[in-house]
Scaffold this active site. Structure first.
Site, mmCIF file in Angstrom:
data_model
loop_
_atom_site.group_PDB
_atom_site.id
_atom_site.type_symbol
_atom_site.label_atom_id
_atom_site.label_comp_id
_atom_site.label_asym_id
_atom_site.label_seq_id
_atom_site.Cartn_x
_atom_site.Cartn_y
_atom_site.Cartn_z
ATOM 1 N N ARG A 106 -0.306 13.279 9.728
ATOM 2 C CA ARG A 106 1.026 13.858 9.964
ATOM 3 C C ARG A 106 1.248 15.027 9.008
ATOM 4 O O ARG A 106 0.923 14.925 7.818
ATOM 5 C CB ARG A 106 2.125 12.815 9.736
ATOM 6 N N ARG A 137 9.264 3.086 11.289
ATOM 7 C CA ARG A 137 10.277 2.612 10.334
ATOM 8 C C ARG A 137 11.613 2.327 11.015
ATOM 9 O O ARG A 137 12.261 3.208 11.568
ATOM 10 C CB ARG A 137 10.439 3.599 9.176
ATOM 11 N N ASP A 167 0.795 -1.235 0.000
ATOM 12 C CA ASP A 167 0.000 0.000 0.000
ATOM 13 C C ASP A 167 0.829 1.288 0.000
ATOM 14 O O ASP A 167 0.336 2.344 -0.360
ATOM 15 C CB ASP A 167 -0.929 0.014 1.218
ATOM 16 N N HIS A 168 2.085 1.222 0.439
ATOM 17 C CA HIS A 168 2.901 2.441 0.543
ATOM 18 C C HIS A 168 3.696 2.694 -0.739
ATOM 19 O O HIS A 168 3.738 3.792 -1.255
ATOM 20 C CB HIS A 168 3.910 2.316 1.689
ATOM 21 N N ASP A 197 3.902 -0.778 11.513
ATOM 22 C CA ASP A 197 3.500 0.556 11.101
ATOM 23 C C ASP A 197 2.918 1.232 12.336
ATOM 24 O O ASP A 197 2.147 0.615 13.083
ATOM 25 C CB ASP A 197 2.450 0.480 9.981
ATOM 26 N N SER A 246 6.899 7.584 12.948
ATOM 27 C CA SER A 246 6.667 6.273 12.344
ATOM 28 C C SER A 246 7.410 5.144 13.063
ATOM 29 O O SER A 246 8.248 5.368 13.935
ATOM 30 C CB SER A 246 7.108 6.298 10.885
HETATM 31 C C1 MIC Z 1 4.142 6.757 8.113
HETATM 32 O O1 MIC Z 1 2.961 7.116 8.170
HETATM 33 O O2 MIC Z 1 5.081 7.485 8.448
HETATM 34 C C2 MIC Z 1 4.455 5.357 7.625
HETATM 35 C C3 MIC Z 1 5.091 5.475 6.317
HETATM 36 O O3 MIC Z 1 3.256 4.633 7.471
HETATM 37 C C4 MIC Z 1 5.352 4.676 8.669
HETATM 38 C C5 MIC Z 1 5.894 3.365 8.248
HETATM 39 C C6 MIC Z 1 7.053 3.466 7.304
HETATM 40 O O4 MIC Z 1 7.862 4.383 7.429
HETATM 41 O O5 MIC Z 1 7.139 2.613 6.433
HETATM 42 C C7 MIC Z 1 4.682 4.479 10.028
HETATM 43 O O6 MIC Z 1 3.765 5.184 10.365
HETATM 44 O O7 MIC Z 1 5.146 3.638 10.807
HETATM 45 FE FE1 SF4 Z 2 0.010 5.189 4.974
HETATM 46 FE FE2 SF4 Z 2 1.323 5.925 7.183
HETATM 47 FE FE3 SF4 Z 2 -0.070 7.686 5.759
HETATM 48 FE FE4 SF4 Z 2 -1.347 5.857 7.113
HETATM 49 S S1 SF4 Z 2 -0.065 7.469 7.964
HETATM 50 S S2 SF4 Z 2 -1.777 6.490 5.031
HETATM 51 S S3 SF4 Z 2 0.013 4.102 6.924
HETATM 52 S S4 SF4 Z 2 1.747 6.577 5.099
#
Ligand code: MIC
Ligand code: SF4
Length: 659
Positions: free
Chosen positions: A381, A542, A66-67, A121, A540
């Protein structure tokens, strides 16, 4: 004893803790379900493969794509093929690209009240909207849970959030969580679970609850939780999953660490202003601000309810000529239900641009705002640069506030528009029959064993750290301030995300937005330290924000305090997370200072809590600092071994030699 809902679910899943399973201090919980997504999943499955386990041991594991769906070249597509074949090999569900955002799909198809979910995540707690204890973690921790391991965490404090009354028209669930962020800030939730209750909670639908639990991640919380009640039953029944329902709530008179009260009729539409989710202001205060872009989407606000609310506002009208508006629906099931309901047609007729059902602009994968642009997004975010445009200002709002801005071209108060919320249940039921078509179920073991996992050339093995020396003298490679996000440490976006399976390559982007010379400086030094302020590593899950610095030779991060998931990731990858005993010492350190840390083995063997002052010496300034390692014996053992992979290997070796 009267228990909170959090305590009840933890008790049902307690796999270890002090005093033979009592609550308090460090605990371990068994994990029923796991989820991964494609930006964290490749590393998680590479780790899982090294464990030599034939098939996942969690009750249910799902791998989502999905990302990383831009597929500018072979890299993302190779990753997807790897993830799909690894899922087939190890007994994991695979949610194909286009099926939707992990949290939304998991809520709709798999979440179950009373169960535990661990996801790679940070927004995994979205499933708390269903009464599930859902926690975000690094990919390595999720790999361990897939292998049947319990998840270790500090027993959270449980904060009660009592919601009373009913939201006024035009005010949304998003405004509830924004109010909480305004009160609690982005670090208010560290070490806590927020548990919602009260007659106001009962008025909210599961998607509304999920908006709130989703953004609990922005509070820094371990998780957020709603009771499972009649609304929960209806949500599951509409999706053909009534059998998964179970009624659950806290005991009457359960004791919370503290109770926050929010009277819903008093709330007004709100927005989190650039560049932090807790920079919250009433929409009325921003009214008239010119808007360039609007997006309805992300795992926070992209349910059928959100789309329907936006469609009510747009009805028969067209997006303002100065605004570019887009839709990124949370799931394919949402798109299909919106189509049945006529909601999708309404929004497309109004001029909304249809993006795919994926994270998309939320993670800087397309649809970046113009230079210096104002973008209203229903996301969670708004960190500087995350949208892909460094000088754009992102405002986090509800779907109603986003639609009002799309219509008028300026920030406008949706509560003045009198748009009623339509009932979408019938359309969800109609679309539910197609909802599983893009989910590939696990193969039976006899077929799974024969699957060949496919790896593209961009997939490189995960580097493994070395056990730490007893002492080191190293330069401070960067000195950062408070609330540094993992997006600051390891940016995402269309250029960097494709390297999530290639640590040597992605490490060139560490701190790239904050300090473009970091990679060069770190590579030349060969090893070094990072200094940070409070809540270091917020945001996140990550693990790349730990893994890539480790690859560049970072041995310790010294900060005033840490965000939960990032601290766990640092430990997993053998980087010492040290805190200043006296936070004012942060002021005296500068980038380039040489620090000497000694007695590390004593610290990790549990013979000391911090460095004796003389041993944590700033050689450049002739100063000494007192530092602490806030870690339980397990974490110290992991650090001593050089990270969790080495620690696991050590254990396997020990059991091998003793048998
Ligand atoms: C995000 O919203 O920052 C992400 C991308 O979903 C991350 C995960 C990632 O960095 O792959 C998260 O929220 O953990
Ligand atoms: Fe995707 Fe993270 Fe954004 Fe949610 S907050 S839509 S999981 S990138």
């Amino acid at each position: 004893m009267k228990l909170t809902l959090t305590e009840k679910i933890i008790r049902e899943h307690l796999a270890g803790g002090p005093g033979g399973g009592g609550l308090g201090g460090e605990i371990a919980v068994s994990i029923d379900q796991t989820l991964t997504q494609d930006a964290t999943g490749t590393m998680a499955y590479l780790q899982f493969e090294t464990m030599g386990i034939e098939r996942v041991r969690a009750e249910l594991s799902v791998s989502y794509a999905d990302h990383n769906t831009l597929q500018e070249d072979h890299k993302n597509s190779d990753d997807h093929r790897y993830l799909q074949t690894a899922a087939a090999r190890y007994g994991i569900w695979f949610s194909r690209p286009g099926n939707g955002i992990c949290h939304q799909v998991h809520l709709e198809r798999f979440g179950e009240p009373g169960k535990t979910l661990l996801g790679s995540d940070s927004h995994t707690p979205t499933a708390g909207g269903l009464g599930m204890l859902a926690i975000g973690a690094g990919g390595l921790d999720v790999a361990l849970a897939m292998g049947g391991g319990a998840f270790r965490l500090a027993m959270p404090n449980v904060t009660g959030v009592k919601l009373t009354g009913r939201l006024r028209s035009g005010v949304a669930a998003k405004d509830i969580i924004l109010e909480l962020l305004r009160r609690e800030t982005v670090k208010g939730g560290v070490g806590r679970v927020y548990e919602y209750f009260g007659d106001g909670a009962a008025t909210l639908s599961v998607p509304e609850r999920a908006t709130i639990t989703n953004m609990g991640a922005e509070l820094g919380a371990t998780s957020s939780l709603f009771p499972s009640d009649e609304r929960t039953r209806v949500f599951l029944e509409e999706r053909g999953r009534a059998a998964s329902w179970r009624e659950l709530s806290a005991d009457e008179g359960a004791e919370y660490e503290r109770v926050i009260e929010i009277h819903l009729p008093k709330l007004v539409p709100a927005a989190a202003c650039p560049h932090s989710p807790d920079n919250v202001k009433p929409v009325a205060e921003l009214a008239g601000l010119k808007v360039d872009q609007v997006v309805i989407g992300s795992c926070t606000n992209s349910s059928i309810d959100d789309l329907a609310a936006a469609a009510e506002i747009m009805k028969g009208r067209v997006v303002h000529p100065d605004v570019s508006a887009a839709l990124a629906c949370g799931s394919r099931a949402t798109i299909l239900a919106a189509e049945e309901a006529g909601v999708l047609g309404e929004l497309l007729r109004a001029g909304f641009r249809m993006l795919e059902s994926a994270c998309g602009p939320c993670i800087g994968m397309g649809f970046a705002p113009k230079s210096g642009g104002v973008s209203l997004r229903t996301f969670n975010r708004n960190f500087k640069g995350r949208s892909g445009s460094a000088d754009a200002g992102v405002y986090l709002v509800s779907a109603q506030t986003a639609a009002a801005a799309a219509l008028f071209g300026v920030v406008s108060d949706p509560s003045k528009l009198k748009a009623e919320k339509p009932d979408t249940g019938a359309y969800i039921r109609a679309a539910a029959r197609f909802a599983d078509d893009m989910l590939i179920p696990p193969l039976p073991p006899e077929l799974a064993a024969g699957v060949v996992i496919q790896r593209g050339p961009n997939i490189k093995p995960c580097p493994v750290p070395m056990p730490p020396d007893d002492a080191f003298t190293l330069p401070v490679l960067i000195k950062a301030g408070d609330n540094i996000t993992t997006d600051d440490i390891m940016p995402a976006g269309a250029k960097v995300l494709p390297f999530r399976s290639n640590i040597p390559e992605i490490s060139k982007h560490v701190f790239a937005n904050l300090d473009p010379l970091f990679w060069k400086r770190a590579s030349e030094a060969g090893a070094g330290l990072i200094v940070g302020g409070t809540n270091y590593g917020q945001g996140s899950s990550r693990e790349h924000a730990a893994l890539a610095p480790m690859f560049l030779g970072v041995k310790a991060v010294i900060a005033k305090s840490f965000a939960r998931i990032h601290k766990a990731n640092l430990i997993n990858y053998g980087i010492l997370p040290l805190v200043f005993a006296n936070p004012d010492d942060w002021n005296s350190i500068d980038q380039g200072d040489i620090l000497e840390l000694a007695g590390i083995h004593a610290l990790l063997d549990g013979r000391a809590d911090g460095f004796p002052p003389a041993a944590a010496a700033n050689k450049t300034k002739s100063q000494v600092y007192s530092l602490r390692l806030e870690a339980d014996p397990n974490d110290r053992a992991i650090l001593r071994a050089g990270g969790v992979i080495q620690a696991q290997r050590g254990k396997n070796q020990a059991s091998f030699t003793s048998s």
